[in-house]
Design an enzyme around this catalytic site. Structure first.
Site, PDB file in Angstrom:
ATOM      1  N   GLY B  91       0.470  -1.478   0.187  1.00 36.49           N
ATOM      2  CA  GLY B  91      -0.500   0.014  -0.080  1.00 36.49           C
ATOM      3  C   GLY B  91       1.050   1.012  -0.047  1.00 36.49           C
ATOM      4  N   SER B 123       6.161  -5.796  -1.057  1.00 36.32           N
ATOM      5  CA  SER B 123       5.891  -3.892  -1.652  1.00 36.32           C
ATOM      6  C   SER B 123       6.158  -3.110   0.013  1.00 36.32           C
ATOM      7  CB  SER B 123       4.193  -3.920  -1.764  1.00 36.32           C
ATOM      8  OG  SER B 123       4.989  -2.969  -2.253  1.00 36.32           O
ATOM      9  N   ALA B 124       5.203  -2.312   0.330  1.00 37.23           N
ATOM     10  CA  ALA B 124       5.296  -1.426   1.228  1.00 37.23           C
ATOM     11  C   ALA B 124       5.435  -2.244   2.696  1.00 37.23           C
ATOM     12  CB  ALA B 124       4.549  -0.628   1.541  1.00 37.23           C
ATOM     13  N   HIS B 160       9.198  -3.371  -6.337  1.00 41.85           N
ATOM     14  CA  HIS B 160       8.445  -3.104  -8.141  1.00 41.85           C
ATOM     15  C   HIS B 160       9.854  -2.138  -8.587  1.00 41.85           C
ATOM     16  CE1 HIS B 160       4.528  -3.901  -6.198  1.00 41.85           C
ATOM     17  NE2 HIS B 160       4.750  -2.841  -5.169  1.00 41.85           N
ATOM     18  N   GLU B 195      10.013  -7.343  -9.673  1.00 42.61           N
ATOM     19  CA  GLU B 195       8.435  -8.463  -9.378  1.00 42.61           C
ATOM     20  C   GLU B 195       8.812  -9.620  -9.849  1.00 42.61           C
ATOM     21  OE1 GLU B 195       5.212  -6.332 -11.290  1.00 42.61           O
ATOM     22  OE2 GLU B 195       5.163  -4.704  -9.927  1.00 42.61           O
TER      23      GLU B 195
END
Lengths: 236, 236
Positions: B91, B123-124, B160, B195
């Site tokens: 997020g 991710s985050a 990413h 990714e």
């Protein structure tokens, strides 16, 4: 004196030289001016303040305008207060905002532009014309003491605005998703300014200039396009 | 107890369902565990903590693991200390880091993973495993009290990670340029994690996993690739 401001999405269009597409706009904005002050703090690619100022000077040569780097003044606040015109170049917005806050110069940008000192920003230099830097695309390479910017316009700007790429298989957020996430936490309107667009402020009139439409994001509304030449005065 | 950590570039690969490609890795990481705690604070797209926790629960269903949202505990620090396993979803990294600092939970993530509590981030949730969040791709939609993160690994991560797109006419900075700008101000090494790649920590061994190479950025060096399966222990 009336306000004279240009906030451009980018300094350079693909395949063109630095500031080439903005020359007619700069000629109008800085009419009658012999010397401007350049704010080099965003340092794209880590370029030195001197080298960046030389690059900016190159972009003003044809207009016959001399460019002095703000970093060369012992008293940068006094330099901005007496400047004939100001230009802030692009680069990293976090670095630019951190430096302006450290030197206490951020509120002064609004004071001098309110008094009529012509101002041009590109990219990071455009971000600081908005209410906050919270819609920058840049990486947080340094920690600024605040994200608040000058508020020359009563909304936020997303420079280098990018439409979603059809068929893209990358799972990182699109620009539109990122701005929507901003609006889950803030209610400041945002203009997505595509490369080749700029915002022109003359006195109390704020208009979209360039050949393209721009994308407007308001909290609780679907995003929508505005035509070039449109007034942006409704955005606040 | 030895450290058991997975830091993944993304939760989801293009055309796949949430966490699908990570199922074998999760089965290994969370072996013998019946319940994990989910940290939902990054709220992608502004989703509620409850809804995000439900999505995470869906991703753990096939493994027979129950998922509880950290937001449902009166004492989140105690919840993390007694957790069987922890998962932090993606997020907005600024929102995630701000919330963890406000609740005083950031240092605790290192304490519990050092003691052997299995941790997965996407991710985050992967950004916060590094030294700082300063190589996130996210928009600064909120102002965290600090950019410092947990330091489960002694370097920074760019999730990413995106290679430059050939023929691209957009003038915004490439990911590589952004990371180079980070290194004009900081000397922490950075791994550009594409990714489909993830970092696996087992005790003191840190390795690159997945099918792809990763791009390494060290201050003062040309960027270079490392093969999957490589040790990342040299990066600090």
């Amino acid at each position: 004196m009336t306000r004279q401001i240009v906030l451009a999405s980018t300094s350079t269009l693909f395949g063109e030289t630095y500031l080439a597409y903005l020359q007619p706009t700069m000629k109008d904005l800085f009419a009658g001016i012999r010397e401007i002050i350049f704010i080099p703090y965003a340092r794209p690619g880590g370029i030195s303040h001197d080298d960046y100022t030389a690059r900016a000077a190159d972009g003003f040569k044809e207009l016959g305008i001399t460019v002095k780097g703000l970093h060369t003044f012992d008293n940068p606040a006094a330099a901005l207060e007496s400047a004939q015109g100001i230009f802030t170049g692009g680069g990293n917005t976090f670095l630019l905002v951190k430096t302006l806050h450290e030197k206490g110069l951020m509120p002064l940008l609004k004071t001098v532009t309110d008094k009529g000192t012509p101002y041009m920003g590109c990219s990071a230099g455009t971000n600081i014309g908005g209410v906050s830097m919270q819609t920058t695309n840049d990486m947080p390479i340094v920690y600024p003491s605040s994200f608040v910017t000058s508020g020359m316009v009563p909304f936020n700007i997303n420079p280098h605005y990018l439409d979603p790429i059809p068929g893209n298989q990358h799972m990182g957020e699109t620009r539109e998703t990122r701005i929507r996430e901003f609006h889950t936490q803030n209610n400041t309107p945002v203009i997505g300014l595509r490369e080749g667009s700029w915002i022109r402020v003359k006195g109390n009139e704020i208009t979209l200039e360039g050949k393209l439409t721009a994308r407007i994001f308001e909290q609780g509304k679907e995003a929508y396009e505005v035509e070039t030449g449109s007034s942006l005065n409704f955005l606040q």
